[in-house]
Design a protein around this motif. Structure first.
Motif, PDB file in Angstrom:
ATOM      1  N   PHE A  28       0.855  -1.189   0.000  1.00 57.91           N
ATOM      2  CA  PHE A  28       0.000   0.000   0.000  1.00 57.91           C
ATOM      3  C   PHE A  28       0.888   1.235   0.000  1.00 57.91           C
ATOM      4  O   PHE A  28       1.768   1.373   0.847  1.00 57.91           O
ATOM      5  N   ILE A  68      -6.112  -0.097   1.569  1.00 59.77           N
ATOM      6  CA  ILE A  68      -5.373  -1.353   1.761  1.00 59.77           C
ATOM      7  C   ILE A  68      -6.258  -2.540   1.397  1.00 59.77           C
ATOM      8  O   ILE A  68      -5.817  -3.482   0.750  1.00 59.77           O
ATOM      9  N   THR A 118      -2.463   0.241  -4.331  1.00 54.96           N
ATOM     10  CA  THR A 118      -2.177  -0.991  -3.589  1.00 54.96           C
ATOM     11  C   THR A 118      -1.939  -2.112  -4.598  1.00 54.96           C
ATOM     12  O   THR A 118      -2.867  -2.504  -5.311  1.00 54.96           O
ATOM     13  N   ASN A 155      -4.491  -6.164  -3.666  1.00 53.45           N
ATOM     14  CA  ASN A 155      -4.931  -5.548  -2.421  1.00 53.45           C
ATOM     15  C   ASN A 155      -5.200  -6.667  -1.405  1.00 53.45           C
ATOM     16  O   ASN A 155      -5.164  -7.856  -1.750  1.00 53.45           O
TER      17      ASN A 155
END
Length: 698
Positions: free
Chosen positions: A603, A678, A686, A690
């Motif tokens: 992230f 995130i 991200t 993710n």
């Protein structure tokens, strides 16, 4: 003569909470806002009996009650949270406080009217508890208050969409067996059950516009139990004539009659009340199964209470304050017991597992490593740790938890939100002396901790956090066996946010460091971090998620301690963060190419936070540079009074207007935005996955 409990739960289906708001005068409600109104007995009483003129027999405002979660007795009949606390948490509400608490009540979120030992009948322990009719009168009073604060139409909408959660009746059935009452000599069992059901029906019918639902199943579906086998509680076993340990069959028979009557009256209400829907869980059978086969569900003891005295610890002396007996015994691990005290049905965490077996392939596990950005309170359990003050003073925790938890924020941190997105309970501090459920994961993070062992001695460095994780792995193998433990570890996500303290330490001690010195130091940090990742891989970990280093030179604390910076950031410190982030990306790419099954997520915290600092209004904030809490320039220092708690400081009126809560830590609102990125952020923020995608990988 303590309260036996049964569970009838009236719920409105939760409407999805979204960000847009409707405002009425000084009150603003999110679209889809759902309030929670709670009626009942000791299963749901959050502490109302603390504020009435009753005996200690019907109170739980003393140790060991509350020891597992709150760390102090709140009046709840449990070692931690109750079912309504978890319901509120899942509904994104704050804990619903006792209605009689003299403090502030956020009544637009709901209210808790429940009273330990109360019954549906006014005569049940009359004068010592808040019976259901009185609880209803309290609700009527609150309803008038809401109509005064909101327009009638809006109050009607709030009340009609609210959740109505009721657990009452068991005390009515216990009275004939625990006192000298002759009620069952005056009424047949059927007539007595009809009286209880009649009073309960009256309350349900009070306001027919309420869309009330009784729901069953697993907690993901907001399922909640009905009447339990009352005769099998430890209190009933101990009181059973002959004391052979068998269940008190007459009492359980009343429970069965009640459940049958309830199942007959609810269809009639469905036809009479517009919008009324229901389903009833067979909790009688569900709990009986756990009592008869405890090991099948992860328990060791199902007949003896964790806390009490006498045979089966069935004398309700837990805490040693009640009139029955002053001495009591307390088990070492409450999570091994079905019953906490002679009448408390379950440790609440296990209660939420009703209807679920051991974790299946869909169950998620989250392990958290890091520093103050992720520390839920581990540092408060360290001896002599003065780093960052431990966040154990007001106003830390004020927004969500309503008390300091050790988190350096006004509310939840990023890992708390990630856990909730993954449908897990918020992970407690690993060092908190409670019964942990490691199949959900663990949080090892420590405020002030670094990748390097020499960074801030006295905190929990990453090597020590790794040693804690190894202990968890050992525990999982012992509990689940090697094969199942391996599955848990391989499907888990390992979330990291660490390194900032290493660079703060280097920067403060090496103001004239050359570029070569900086690169060498970053290489040492990354090298140590890589070693930890390889060890986690060796133990079974496959899915690694990183929040990279943030714009360290732009913290309010950095500007407050370096007045010469003015509105600028400390360039050298932020440059260290960028070097770290570049090398971290390279290392993770390399590990993915070499380690089979290794997957990762990074992230871009540096740019996500930096943009909020530079352009706060773009993200709904009013201030991106100053902290909400603190003193000096940018309120960058001494939030909560500093390390010794005596320094003066200011607190803003609305933390959600600020990116920063204190000089180095973000507000709950900022944390929510970051956690959403995130969890489900696009590849430009991200990548390559993710965290939601990581959890989805086999």
């Amino acid at each position: 003569m303590m309260s036996l409990r049964f569970h009838i739960h009236f719920l409105v289906l939760f409407t999805t909470l979204i960000i847009p708001k409707h405002c009425h005068g000084h009150l603003c409600l999110p679209e889809g806002h759902v309030a929670l109104f709670i009626f009942g007995d000791s299963l749901f009483d959050a502490g109302n009996n603390n504020y009435i003129n009753t005996t200690v027999n019907y109170q739980a405002n003393f140790e060991p009650y509350g020891e597992s979660f709150f760390k102090y007795p709140t009046g709840r009949f449990s070692n931690g949270r109750l079912i309504p606390d978890f319901i509120a948490e899942f509904a994104k509400l704050q804990f619903i406080t006792p209605y009689l608490h003299p403090g502030y009540h956020q009544f637009i979120d709901g209210a808790n009217f429940a009273s330990a030992a109360a019954g549906a009948l006014v005569e049940t322990r009359q004068g010592l508890v808040i019976d259901l009719q009185t609880q209803l009168s309290h609700f009527k009073k609150l309803e008038r208050q809401l109509r005064n604060k909101l327009e009638d139409a809006e109050a009607k909408i709030l009340l009609s969409k609210a959740v109505y959660l009721i657990s009452i009746g068991s005390n009515d059935y216990a009275i004939p067996f625990t006192t000298n009452s002759s009620v069952l000599q005056s009424y047949s069992q059927k007539e007595y059950v009809d009286m209880v059901i009649g009073n309960l029906t009256f309350v349900i019918k009070y306001e027919s516009i309420f869309r009330i639902n009784i729901i069953q199943g697993s907690i993901e579906n907001l399922d909640l139990p009905n009447l339990v086998p009352l005769g099998c509680l430890p209190l009933a076993r101990a009181a059973n004539p002959g004391n052979t340990g068998t269940c008190m069959l007459e009492l359980s028979a009343l429970a069965k009659l009640h459940n049958k009557a309830l199942s007959e009256v609810l269809p009639k209400l469905e036809r009479q009340l517009n919008g009324f829907k229901y389903a009833i869980a067979d909790f009688y059978t569900s709990l009986s199964e756990r009592i008869d086969n405890p090991s099948k569900y992860g328990f060791k003891e199902s007949k003896i209470a964790c806390c009490g005295s006498g045979q089966y610890r069935g004398i309700n002396s837990c805490g040693g304050k009640r009139s029955v007996v002053k001495e009591y015994e307390l088990c070492k691990n409450a999570s091994e017991y079905v019953f906490f005290d002679p009448v408390s049905l379950l440790n609440p965490i296990n209660c939420y597992s009703i209807g679920k077996s051991k974790p299946n392939g869909q169950h998620k596990t989250l392990f958290v490593f890091g520093d103050s950005l992720f520390d839920p309170g581990n540092n408060q359990y360290l001896n002599g740790s003065g780093v960052e003050g431990g966040a154990i003073t007001w106003p830390y925790g004020e927004t969500y938890f309503k008390h300091p938890t050790g988190r350096l924020s006004d509310g939840r941190l990023v890992p708390d939100f990630i856990a909730q997105f993954a449908k897990l309970l918020i992970l407690p501090p690993y060092l908190q002396p409670i019964a942990h459920h490691f199949t959900d994961g663990a949080n090892f993070a420590s405020a002030g901790g670094g990748v390097l062992a020499q960074t801030h001695p006295g905190t929990i460095s990453l090597p020590t956090q790794l040693s804690y994780f190894k202990a968890v792995v050992k525990s999982l193998r012992q509990k689940l066996g090697d094969v199942e433990a391996k599955k848990v570890l391989m499907r888990a996500v390992y979330l990291f946010s660490i390194g900032g303290n290493d660079y703060f330490s280097f920067y403060s001690q090496n103001l004239n460091a050359t570029q070569s010195n900086r690169r060498q130091y970053v290489g040492m940090v990354i090298g140590n971090l890589t070693s930890v990742l390889k060890e986690i891989y060796g133990l079974g970990g496959r899915k690694i998620a990183f929040q990279n280093a943030g714009p360290l030179g732009c913290l309010p604390a950095m500007k407050a301690s370096n007045p010469q910076l003015g509105i600028l950031c400390a360039k050298e410190l932020s440059a260290l963060a960028r070097l770290h982030n570049r090398d971290l990306t390279n290392v993770l790419e390399n590990l993915e190419s070499k380690l089979q099954g290794f997957k990762y997520s990074i992230f871009d915290y540096y740019n996500a936070l930096g943009d909020r600092v530079s352009n706060p209004s773009k993200y709904g904030f009013k201030n991106g540079k100053a902290a909400c809490c603190g003193s000096g320039a940018y309120r960058g220092m001494n939030c909560g009074g500093g390390r010794n708690g005596t320094e003066p400081f200011e607190v803003c009126s609305n933390p959600s207007d600020y990116v920063w809560f204190d000089g180095g830590h973000t507000t709950e609102r900022t944390n929510l935005q970051l956690a959403e990125l995130i969890w489900s952020g696009a590849p430009n923020i991200t990548a390559p996955y993710n965290v939601k995608q990581l959890f989805g990988h086999a």
